[in-house]
Design a protein around this motif. Structure first.
Motif, mmCIF file in Angstrom:
data_model
loop_
_atom_site.group_PDB
_atom_site.id
_atom_site.type_symbol
_atom_site.label_atom_id
_atom_site.label_comp_id
_atom_site.label_asym_id
_atom_site.label_seq_id
_atom_site.Cartn_x
_atom_site.Cartn_y
_atom_site.Cartn_z
ATOM 1 N N ASP A 98 -5.350 11.036 -7.751
ATOM 2 C CA ASP A 98 -6.257 12.213 -7.189
ATOM 3 C C ASP A 98 -5.700 13.694 -7.194
ATOM 4 O OD1 ASP A 98 -5.049 12.782 -4.402
ATOM 5 O OD2 ASP A 98 -4.746 10.675 -4.887
ATOM 6 N N GLY A 129 2.567 12.073 -3.469
ATOM 7 C CA GLY A 129 1.812 13.166 -3.801
ATOM 8 C C GLY A 129 2.871 14.591 -3.728
ATOM 9 N N ILE A 187 -10.076 5.884 -10.549
ATOM 10 C CA ILE A 187 -9.313 4.740 -9.957
ATOM 11 C C ILE A 187 -9.559 3.459 -11.074
ATOM 12 C CG2 ILE A 187 -11.399 4.209 -8.745
ATOM 13 C CD1 ILE A 187 -9.356 3.197 -6.342
ATOM 14 N N ARG A 223 1.535 5.639 -1.337
ATOM 15 C CA ARG A 223 0.898 6.702 -1.843
ATOM 16 C C ARG A 223 1.948 7.777 -2.132
ATOM 17 N NH1 ARG A 223 -2.945 10.352 -2.938
ATOM 18 N NH2 ARG A 223 -2.812 12.463 -2.080
ATOM 19 N N ILE A 261 0.785 -1.245 -0.022
ATOM 20 C CA ILE A 261 0.147 -0.196 0.158
ATOM 21 C C ILE A 261 0.857 1.388 0.109
ATOM 22 C CG2 ILE A 261 -1.772 1.189 1.143
ATOM 23 C CD1 ILE A 261 -2.541 -1.522 2.523
ATOM 24 N N GLY A 291 -1.833 13.658 -6.341
ATOM 25 C CA GLY A 291 -1.172 12.343 -5.769
ATOM 26 C C GLY A 291 -1.648 10.992 -6.681
ATOM 27 N N ALA A 292 -0.986 10.034 -6.224
ATOM 28 C CA ALA A 292 -1.180 8.757 -6.786
ATOM 29 C C ALA A 292 -1.329 7.685 -5.724
ATOM 30 C CB ALA A 292 -0.161 8.420 -7.923
ATOM 31 N N SER A 293 -1.863 6.521 -5.739
ATOM 32 C CA SER A 293 -1.929 5.602 -4.957
ATOM 33 C C SER A 293 -2.046 4.155 -5.504
ATOM 34 C CB SER A 293 -3.253 5.634 -3.798
ATOM 35 O OG SER A 293 -4.259 5.791 -4.545
ATOM 36 N N LYS A 335 -2.628 -0.146 -4.312
ATOM 37 C CA LYS A 335 -2.912 -1.073 -3.448
ATOM 38 C C LYS A 335 -2.980 -2.380 -4.024
ATOM 39 C CE LYS A 335 -7.017 -1.898 -1.589
ATOM 40 N NZ LYS A 335 -8.083 -1.924 -0.827
ATOM 41 N N GLU A 347 -10.967 11.987 -7.977
ATOM 42 C CA GLU A 347 -10.012 11.072 -8.140
ATOM 43 C C GLU A 347 -10.613 10.064 -9.408
ATOM 44 O OE1 GLU A 347 -8.217 7.273 -5.367
ATOM 45 O OE2 GLU A 347 -9.884 8.389 -4.606
#
Length: 188
Positions: free
Chosen positions: A50, A17, A65, A15, A13, A26-28, A30, A63
Motif C-alpha cells: 500500500d 512500513g 493485494i 506489517r 500477521i 507499506g507491505a502486509s 497475513k 493498495e
C-alpha cells in the motif's frame, strides 16, 4: 500428531512500513494455519502493498493485494455453515488443501478541509477462474462519501456504494450492488 491439532489457529500477521509527513509506503502479510480437528477450515492468507501521498488538503492512497481463500476440504458442506455465507462465493472448495487465489486493488482520493471531507474510491477484485460463474465474476466497487463536521466531536455523513450487479447470485435472484447510508457520528 499431524492433522490432529485441536488448537487450529496458528497465525502470522505482520506489517512493515515507511512513513513521512506527506506519504507512506507499506507491505502486509497475513497467514492463518487453520488445519485442525474440525471440518470447517478455510484459507485466509494475503500479501499486500500500500502507498499514500498527501498534497495539502488532498490525499491519494491505494493498495494491491494477493489473496488466498476457500474451504480446505471438499468434504466441507457450505450448507452446514452456522455463520453467514459469503455473497462473493469465497467459501467454496476448489481442491483439497488448495487455496483459491485472487488479486485486488483500490485507489482512494480524499479532500479534507476544516469542516468537509470528500472521499472517492474505486476498486476491483479478480478471483481465480474455477468454473463457477457466480464466483468467477470480477467484483468492481465505487464509493463516494461526504461528511461535514458541525462541532469538534460531531459530524454528519452520507455515502453511496455501487458494485456491479450479478445475475442469479442468491437463490436465483439478482444481487443488486447499491447501498446508500447517511447519519451522524461522534468522532474523537
Amino acid at each position: 500428531s499431524k492433522g490432529q491439532d485441536t488448537n487450529s489457529m496458528k497465525s502470522l500477521i505482520a506489517r512493515v512500513g515507511y512513513e513521512t509527513e506527506n506519504g507512506s509506503l507499506g507491505a502486509s502479510i497475513k497467514c492463518l494455519n487453520r488445519i485442525g480437528s474440525e471440518g470447517q477450515k478455510h484459507f485466509n492468507n494475503h500479501v499486500g502493498i500500500d502507498a499514500m501521498r498527501r498534497w495539502g488538503c488532498w490525499t491519494l492512497s491505494g493498495e494491491i493485494i494477493y489473496d488466498e481463500y476457500g474451504a480446505r476440504r471438499s468434504s466441507f458442506d457450505p450448507l452446514n455453515m452456522f455463520w453467514p455465507r459469503s455473497i462473493y462465493y469465497r467459501d467454496q472448495n476448489f481442491a483439497d488443501d488448495t487455496p483459491i487465489n485472487g488479486l485486488g486493488y483500490y485507489l482512494n482520493v480524499t479532500y479534507q478541509s476544516d469542516t468537509w471531507q470528500w472521499m472517492f474510491n474505486y476498486g476491483e477484485f479478480m478471483p481465480e477462474q474455477i468454473g463457477d460463474p457466480l464466483h468467477d465474476v470480477t467484483n468492481r466497487r465505487g464509493i463516494v462519501k461526504a461528511s461535514r463536521k458541525f462541532f469538534e466531536t460531531f459530524e454528519f455523513y452520507t455515502m453511496i456504494i455501487i458494485e456491479n450487479d450479478v445475475e442469479n447470485a442468491q437463490d436465483g435472484q439478482l444481487r443488486k450492488g447499491l447501498l446508500y447510508s447517511f447519519g451522524g457520528q461522534f468522532v474523537y
